[in-house]
Every structure is written in structure tokens, then in C-alpha cells.
Design a protein around this motif. Sequence first.
Motif, PDB file in Angstrom:
ATOM      1  N   GLY A 233       0.828  -1.203   0.000  1.00  0.00           N
ATOM      2  CA  GLY A 233       0.000   0.000   0.000  1.00  0.00           C
ATOM      3  C   GLY A 233       0.861   1.251   0.000  1.00  0.00           C
ATOM      4  O   GLY A 233       1.916   1.303   0.658  1.00  0.00           O
ATOM      5  N   LEU A 234       0.405   2.268  -0.736  1.00  0.00           N
ATOM      6  CA  LEU A 234       1.102   3.547  -0.821  1.00  0.00           C
ATOM      7  C   LEU A 234       0.146   4.644  -0.394  1.00  0.00           C
ATOM      8  O   LEU A 234      -0.926   4.815  -0.983  1.00  0.00           O
ATOM      9  CB  LEU A 234       1.588   3.786  -2.247  1.00  0.00           C
ATOM     10  N   LEU A 235       0.508   5.398   0.628  1.00  0.00           N
ATOM     11  CA  LEU A 235      -0.315   6.485   1.154  1.00  0.00           C
ATOM     12  C   LEU A 235       0.256   7.815   0.674  1.00  0.00           C
ATOM     13  O   LEU A 235       1.384   8.173   1.010  1.00  0.00           O
ATOM     14  CB  LEU A 235      -0.346   6.438   2.687  1.00  0.00           C
ATOM     15  N   LEU A 236      -0.548   8.534  -0.110  1.00  0.00           N
ATOM     16  CA  LEU A 236      -0.080   9.806  -0.669  1.00  0.00           C
ATOM     17  C   LEU A 236      -0.366  10.988   0.241  1.00  0.00           C
ATOM     18  O   LEU A 236       0.226  12.053   0.063  1.00  0.00           O
ATOM     19  CB  LEU A 236      -0.734  10.033  -2.035  1.00  0.00           C
TER      20      LEU A 236
ATOM     21  N   PRO B  40      -3.693 -11.085   5.426  1.00  0.00           N
ATOM     22  CA  PRO B  40      -3.405 -12.367   4.780  1.00  0.00           C
ATOM     23  C   PRO B  40      -3.539 -13.498   5.791  1.00  0.00           C
ATOM     24  O   PRO B  40      -3.088 -13.393   6.932  1.00  0.00           O
ATOM     25  CB  PRO B  40      -1.953 -12.202   4.321  1.00  0.00           C
ATOM     26  N   GLN B  41      -4.175 -14.594   5.372  1.00  0.00           N
ATOM     27  CA  GLN B  41      -4.381 -15.730   6.270  1.00  0.00           C
ATOM     28  C   GLN B  41      -4.072 -17.031   5.537  1.00  0.00           C
ATOM     29  O   GLN B  41      -4.458 -17.199   4.378  1.00  0.00           O
ATOM     30  CB  GLN B  41      -5.826 -15.763   6.783  1.00  0.00           C
TER      31      GLN B  41
ATOM     32  N   GLY C  68       3.122 -11.617   1.974  1.00  0.00           N
ATOM     33  CA  GLY C  68       3.829 -10.434   2.420  1.00  0.00           C
ATOM     34  C   GLY C  68       2.942  -9.211   2.320  1.00  0.00           C
ATOM     35  O   GLY C  68       2.081  -9.134   1.439  1.00  0.00           O
ATOM     36  N   ALA C  69       3.130  -8.273   3.236  1.00  0.00           N
ATOM     37  CA  ALA C  69       2.333  -7.047   3.236  1.00  0.00           C
ATOM     38  C   ALA C  69       3.181  -5.900   3.760  1.00  0.00           C
ATOM     39  O   ALA C  69       3.908  -6.050   4.749  1.00  0.00           O
ATOM     40  CB  ALA C  69       1.084  -7.212   4.102  1.00  0.00           C
TER      41      ALA C  69
END
Length: 252
Positions: free
Chosen positions: A164-167, A177-178, A191-192
Motif C-alpha cells: 500500500g502507498l499512502l499519498l 493475509p491468512q 507479504g504485506a
Amino acid sequence: MPEAAELPTRREEAWRYSAVERLQGEALDDWREIDIAAGETTRETLVIADGENTRPTELHRWRVTVGEGATCELFAVLASAEYVRLEVEVTLHKGAHFELGGITVGGRETVREFVTRTVHVAPEATSNQTVRSVHWGHGTGNFLGNIDVVRDAQKTDAAQDFKGLLLEKGASVNAVPQLEIFADDVKCAHGASVGQMDENARFYMAARGLSPDLARRLLVQAFLGDALVALDDDDAREAMMQVALDKVDKAL
């Protein structure tokens, strides 16, 4: 029975970060069934973009069965609607493959999410899921991915990768993820990660004469591109990327 009584709640894992209040009146039991015969390859694409046919709430629920040695490729860009959710349940038979490339972009108070459950029910099946999210304002991007490997599904190879990219401050992304594995000869990975724009990269590009807007666009494009690497149709890949980049350009 009143519709409100049938709505999910955030106490349910699959709806933890969802905008469940926007589901009033939606057909929650309306699933699209996709059956892929043994040995066949099917590609599905979904693009939710600004347009007169886009509704405030877009709920898409798909059940996919992938036969022996078959392949299902799914690529999606969720770039419009106040709340949009693509939920996919996949059952993989022997030697089958499932590929997901997903992108969410958005700002304001929007919520855009992928929810997947991938069930390996037979040996030697593979799955790969790559999701990228870019958000700003108070926008939210979610990925909830569950991989189930039954006892007889040896030689399974399954992977999930979310970034994720937060601008802007105020935006958020969530990854859950599970893995539930009952076989012992498998490769399963997830991976996260979440971060902000690389300021060193922006400075480097600015020092070489690129405008701030162009530098940001190129960095976002490179970030999102991972989700569409497996799409071997150049025209389709460029069109989907354009939808995502146009959303970012209009908002910032």
C-alpha cells in the motif's frame, strides 16, 4: 425479513474494514459462478471507473472453480464508487493455477477492497495474488486474502503479495493475509507492507528536471505496475493502468 437484518457486520472477519452501511438494498447472495473446464485457460477483467454506469456501491461476488490443469487469470482495477468490493472464492483442482492482479486507488471517504478465499483441494495446484493500493484524503484500500490447503493438496505453491502507498495523511490501507494449511509438502508465502512516497526518488527525479507531478506519476506507475505484470495483453494492461493513473492525476 428486513434487509437490515441480513447485512454483515464488521465483527465478521471478511467484512472487518468494509463500508457495510452502504450495503443496504444490495443483493448480497448474488454470486457469479465461473467454471473452467480441465485444461482450459480463462481471463477475466474488471474495471470500476468513473462513468454514468458506475453506482455508488459496487458489489461483485464471484465463485470460480478451476478444473484439473486449467488456469484462471483475474485482473481488476477498482477506481470508482463510494464503496466497491470484489470478492472471489476460488477452488483449485489438481495442477490448476489462479492468478490475481488487483489495484485499488481512491481518496475522499471511499472504500475499495479485494477479498479472496483460495482453496487448494488437490495436489500440484498453484496460486499467485498481487495487490497494490494507492490512496489519499481519507480513502481506504483493503485486501483480505485467505488461502486454504486441504490435507491431500500436496505440492501446493501459493503466494500473496500486498503493498500500500499512502499519498496523504488520513488515508489508510489494510491487509489481512491468512493461511490455513493441512498438507505438509507445500510452499505458501504472504507479504504485506505500507509506506509513503519515496522522497529520495522524487528528489533524484527533480534534480534531473522532472516536474513534481510527473515524478509522482512515474513513481505511482512503477508501484502499481507489479499488479499487472502477469497480464500479457499490452493493450489491456495499458488501458487498466491508465484508469488508475487518471484517478490519481485528477485528485492530486
